[in-house]
Design an enzyme around this catalytic site. Structure first.
Site, short mmCIF file in Angstrom:
data_model
loop_
_atom_site.label_atom_id
_atom_site.label_comp_id
_atom_site.label_asym_id
_atom_site.label_seq_id
_atom_site.Cartn_x
_atom_site.Cartn_y
_atom_site.Cartn_z
N CYS A 122 88.01 35.76 57.03
CA CYS A 122 88.58 34.81 56.07
C CYS A 122 88.98 33.54 56.80
CB CYS A 122 89.80 35.42 55.38
SG CYS A 122 90.53 34.35 54.10
N CYS A 166 98.71 37.91 56.64
CA CYS A 166 97.47 38.67 56.44
C CYS A 166 96.70 38.83 57.74
CB CYS A 166 96.62 37.97 55.40
SG CYS A 166 95.02 38.73 55.17
#
Length: 414
Positions: free
Chosen positions: A164, A171
């Site tokens: 990502c 995260c």
């Protein structure tokens, strides 16, 4: 990424890797320093048009005709792909050998990837690492939930990117780097792999695994169509989650899907949100709320807001009251899904105490905000929300080495 029904929201992804391979984690909603205008974010390398998985029945019929077959052979192909779930063209025993040879000779393949590793948590949650054609690994999670009647709901938490680019501070996926977008078949095959692992039909799909779905919207929508029409999972059983990419909510609304849009909010004010989600600077909170309101008006589907609770950061009573005020300002009927932070390596964030979570939820309920607390699943396997990550997101596995061989399954005890 978020929920496909209010009930589904309570159990979505998580699963880190084993120490030997650095099986780290998945994310509640990715984000970080986002080059939103950069082609590096939207590129989908090695796009391969000659993949059967992801094609509709009519497309498969046309393919059969193009290769000199009658169109009913396309219907057989569709059955083999989505009902029988056959992985190799030469195993399509219902088809003539000449047709199978013609398919392979023209460069066609099914598009299924081998499972590189399986990690099973004590609660039955399973994390799969799939090895893609370019030797990169993606993680997908299967979450089984039984009911009092003995039936099982099986949720597939699927990835939309290899890694990502957004680097949300809580995260793990963003910390592992970013390589490329997934193609539609690489998304669809995750659901089929979960079904194969559990020997059970997937009932719900959540785009809450690795990556930001809105940065790969074309492939996500193509995979959504396939999962709905070909794999036959109802649209209302599918959730698309986002941390927020400018202009994409409007694009999604135009399709009038009946799936759930889950927006990862994580803060009630713009200033606080920017400290948690670096990409928030390009997408102000008022613009987000306006787009979510318009989404509801366009689709008649309520938006669900994901809120990762970080101890001492955004979990205080004052934050709950600010969140309630924000939601009331922009309408009624919103749902908030609270997600207690799942620990990840290298993070200073802490998981809030249970009392703090309950107090936050109670404060929202007292302001007539619909709220749920997500049940944490798969944390011991690093398969919980925000925990998906592996060392091969950025760089592929080495070829012709032991590291390329499938690894043994791992059972993780609490």
């Amino acid at each position: 990424m978020i929920t496909a029904s209010t009930a589904l929201v309570h159990h979505v992804c998580s699963v880190p890797f084993s120490r030997s391979i650095r099986f780290c984690s998945f994310t509640v909603t990715c984000s970080g320093k986002v080059p939103l205008s950069s082609s590096s974010v939207t590129r989908a390398s090695h796009v391969d048009p000659r993949v059967l998985l992801g094609m509709s029945e009519s497309e498969l019929q046309q393919l059969a005709v193009d290769l000199g077959q009658q169109n009913y052979r396309g219907k057989q192909l569709h059955h083999l792909l989505y009902q029988r779930k056959v992985k190799e063209i030469q195993d399509f025993s219902q088809l003539p050998l000449a047709f199978r040879n013609d398919l392979e000779g023209a460069g066609w393949r099914v598009g299924r990837s081998p499972t590189y590793r399986t990690v099973t948590a004590a609660d039955g949650t399973v994390k799969l690492l799939l090895k893609l054609q370019d030797n990169r690994l993606i993680e997908t999670v299967g979450i089984p939930v039984g009911d009092e009647k003995g039936s099982m709901r099986l949720t597939a938490c699927v990835s939309s990117q290899v890694g990502c680019p957004l680097r949300c501070s809580f995260c793990a996926t963003g910390k592992g780097g970013y390589s490329r977008n997934l193609q539609r078949h690489e998304i669809v095959e995750q659901v089929l792999a979960i079904e194969e692992t559990f020997q059970h039909r997937v009932t719900n799909v959540v785009f809450m695994g690795m990556g930001e779905p809105m940065l790969n919207l074309k492939a996500v929508l193509e995979a959504h169509r396939c999962l709905n029409k070909d794999v036959q999972i109802g649209q209302r059983m599918i959730t698309i989650s986002t941390v927020g990419v400018p202009n994409t909510v409007k694009r999604l609304a135009a399709y009038k899907l009946q799936s759930t849009l889950a927006f990862s909010l994580h803060a009630p004010t713009q200033k606080l949100r920017e400290t948690i989600v670096p990409s928030a600077k390009s997408y102000p909170l008022d613009a987000i709320m306006r787009d979510c309101k318009d989404y509801f008006l366009e689709t008649s589907r309520r938006v669900s807001f994901e809120y990762a609770l970080l101890a001492g950061v955004n979990d205080k009573l004052e934050h709950a009251l600010e969140l309630a005020e924000l939601l009331h300002k922009w309408g009624r009927g919103y749902h908030v899904n609270l997600i207690p932070f799942n620990p990840i390596e290298g993070s200073d964030y802490q998981r809030p105490h249970k009392k703090a979570v309950q107090a936050f939820a109670a404060a929202l309920e007292s302001r007539k905000i619909n709220v749920s607390i997500r049940q944490t699943r798969g944390m011991d396997a690093s398969a919980a929300c925000g925990q998906l990550r592996n060392e091969f997101q950025k760089s592929p596995l080495l070829t012709n080495s032991d590291s390329e061989k499938p690894q043994p399954d791992v059972q993780v005890a609490c």
